[in-house]
Design an enzyme around this catalytic site. Sequence first.
Site, mmCIF file in Angstrom:
data_model
loop_
_atom_site.group_PDB
_atom_site.id
_atom_site.type_symbol
_atom_site.label_atom_id
_atom_site.label_comp_id
_atom_site.label_asym_id
_atom_site.label_seq_id
_atom_site.Cartn_x
_atom_site.Cartn_y
_atom_site.Cartn_z
ATOM 1 N N ASP A 59 95.924 -19.059 55.898
ATOM 2 C CA ASP A 59 96.117 -18.789 57.329
ATOM 3 C C ASP A 59 95.463 -19.919 58.126
ATOM 4 O OD1 ASP A 59 96.711 -17.766 59.799
ATOM 5 O OD2 ASP A 59 95.191 -16.170 59.740
ATOM 6 N N ASN A 102 85.791 -11.153 61.823
ATOM 7 C CA ASN A 102 86.471 -9.903 61.481
ATOM 8 C C ASN A 102 86.807 -9.804 60.000
ATOM 9 O OD1 ASN A 102 88.099 -7.429 62.280
ATOM 10 N ND2 ASN A 102 89.662 -8.680 61.269
ATOM 11 N N ASP A 144 89.241 -7.288 55.758
ATOM 12 C CA ASP A 144 88.347 -7.053 56.906
ATOM 13 C C ASP A 144 86.924 -6.861 56.415
ATOM 14 O OD1 ASP A 144 90.762 -6.749 58.433
ATOM 15 O OD2 ASP A 144 89.617 -5.492 59.832
ATOM 16 N N ASP A 164 86.958 -15.297 66.954
ATOM 17 C CA ASP A 164 88.313 -14.933 66.542
ATOM 18 C C ASP A 164 88.413 -13.413 66.401
ATOM 19 O OD1 ASP A 164 90.917 -15.896 65.355
ATOM 20 O OD2 ASP A 164 90.190 -14.679 63.682
ATOM 21 N N GLU A 177 88.424 -14.034 71.715
ATOM 22 C CA GLU A 177 89.859 -13.829 71.543
ATOM 23 C C GLU A 177 90.048 -12.318 71.462
ATOM 24 O OE1 GLU A 177 93.715 -14.358 68.770
ATOM 25 O OE2 GLU A 177 91.775 -13.845 67.937
ATOM 26 N N HIS A 212 97.843 -22.334 69.449
ATOM 27 C CA HIS A 212 98.321 -22.671 68.102
ATOM 28 C C HIS A 212 99.017 -21.496 67.418
ATOM 29 C CE1 HIS A 212 94.519 -20.645 67.767
ATOM 30 N NE2 HIS A 212 94.832 -20.342 66.534
ATOM 31 N N ASP A 213 99.118 -20.366 68.095
ATOM 32 C CA ASP A 213 99.806 -19.201 67.532
ATOM 33 C C ASP A 213 101.177 -19.063 68.190
ATOM 34 O OD1 ASP A 213 97.745 -18.474 65.784
ATOM 35 O OD2 ASP A 213 96.661 -17.441 67.387
HETATM 36 C C1 NOJ Z 1 93.769 -15.463 65.683
HETATM 37 C C2 NOJ Z 1 94.059 -16.892 65.327
HETATM 38 O O1 NOJ Z 1 94.341 -17.596 66.518
HETATM 39 C C3 NOJ Z 1 95.234 -16.870 64.389
HETATM 40 O O2 NOJ Z 1 95.702 -18.163 64.146
HETATM 41 C C4 NOJ Z 1 94.827 -16.167 63.109
HETATM 42 O O3 NOJ Z 1 95.949 -16.064 62.261
HETATM 43 C C5 NOJ Z 1 94.269 -14.776 63.398
HETATM 44 N N1 NOJ Z 1 93.355 -14.742 64.501
HETATM 45 C C6 NOJ Z 1 93.563 -14.217 62.199
HETATM 46 O O4 NOJ Z 1 92.317 -14.856 62.038
#
Ligand code: NOJ
Length: 570
Positions: free
Chosen positions: A82, A124, A192, A222, A264, A331-332
């Site tokens: 990820d 998390n 988690d 995050d 976030e 970036h998402d």
């Molecule tokens: C938010 C991040 O911006 C994203 O890229 C990630 O996949 C998830 N959190 C999980 O960590």
Amino acid sequence: MDADGDRDGSPGVDPARALADGGRPEWYRDAVVYSLDVKTFQDSDGDGWGDFRGLIDRLDYLDELGVDCLWIRPFYPSPLRDNGYDVADYRDVDDRLGSLEAVDALVEAADERGIRLITDLVLNHTSVDHEWFQRAREDPESKYHDYYLWTSHVEQAYNTSNIFPEYEDGVWSYDEVADKHYFHQFYNHQPDLNVANPDVQEELFSIAEFWLERGIDGFRIDAAHPMVLPKGHNAHRMDDPQWFFRELKRRAREVNDEAVLLAEADDEPDRLDFYFAGGEAFDALFNFVGNSHVTYGVGVEDTWPLYRMFEQIPDADPDGHVWWANFLRNHDEWNLLKLPHEALEHAREFFREGHGDGRDSWIFGRGHRLRLADLYDGDHDRIAMAHSLLLSLPGTPILFSGDEIGMHADLDLPERQAVRTPMRWDGDEPNAGFSTADPADLVLPVDGTGWPGVFQADVAGQRGVAGSLFERVADATAARADSPEVARGDCSIVHVDPKEVWAHRFDHDGTTLVAVHNFADEPREVTVDFDVAAGDAERVVGDADYRVGDGAATVTLDGCGYLWLRGRRR
Ligand code: NOJ
């Protein structure tokens, strides 16, 4: 504003090292933040991976753009399933990117330019490769077992939908070694953490301290929202999640009294106050409501989404406890869930138009894996105007690396990788100047084709070129640095007639700053209250014509035109 004096990071308010009354750091309110991934920014040793040394070599570019703070996405050892948000070791650096010493060198080089550093902390979950998880699965008696959330009776366990619904059926996966299921809200390789466990909490606090002691100025936390959701077999929550965040901040400030925590937390608007905890927890929250509404409104040439955004979120409060980190893209995926349903459905189709080659950019049932340049059909005037708007909004603006030159997404890449391709420095050089490696060895392909006929942006074609997108974004960051009104003034919406024109103003310390942005492709004219003598009016940024008189300013904007106008109130 004088044209050249402002590129050198000499803001109207000196953000340096000041603590406000009450001991809060001030710097982040004035900062322009730039989000980047070290592994795709600049490769210095030819192995195809960006690295800290390469980033250091590019600091001059960031300085010239007017960046005050970098948000560096995860660079820790990770299997990268990820993109590094699957951390295998919180206290080290992926050796393809550098070393702890390389981070120290970046801290020093950035500090010489007055640039601060924020890193991602993923609290998390970990990667399944993390030693904690390996020990947890091997030994149910070990303390690490309780670092995660297990069940032997998955049919009776709490269940909910996964955050990546296209890839995961639910939130439980079976682990053969433990012979149990473990809980994961994200991918199955991201178990988690049991954040209610005091031992885990202590680990997380000490990781934060570790990086602050190395000179990092704060963290993007995050997945702060998933941290506080029910977890595990019995849908257990942290007893007092605000305590956890307050304590994280207290511990962080003990190491660095100017450290900031940015959350976030893509939670519902009426739950956002919770994360601020009256100023005692997070210093700033990403403005997800703003992101969907502002980027959508600019794209569909209508200002109603901005009115709605301001209705939904608590007001930013320069003296106190609510502060937004605003952004146009990240970036998402461009997550549209905060839009009303009809607008989401509209955005799903509308922003696919124009590319026309049938490739699907829709993902996770909630957004587009596209960059700003794709959403705005490569229109640099619109991208520049959107950046000016972003930089004029109350809150801290966050630029997404590559958007300042209009880079496109590469939909041939899977999932969100589409928006994460390496920085294009110079299209005439191999790999657009990102790396000298064989293209087959690159961390991700340099986007060279995109959609047929789409112009491939690069830095070389824009830096120092008057009127280029890069120069216009740099002008807007300089304007922001020169406008203490935006971070410190009272903001109000100025209602104007054409529905495509957005105007807002700040009143601060005897001055008024009005910002006017035309979302339409066609010219528009608006008149706004502006109680400043004609001779005292000053253009801050933007090239729209204006006339000042009789307590008003009349602004004539080209399509996608904008203007920030300042003056001392009479
Ligand atoms: C938010 C991040 O911006 C994203 O890229 C990630 O996949 C998830 N959190 C999980 O960590």
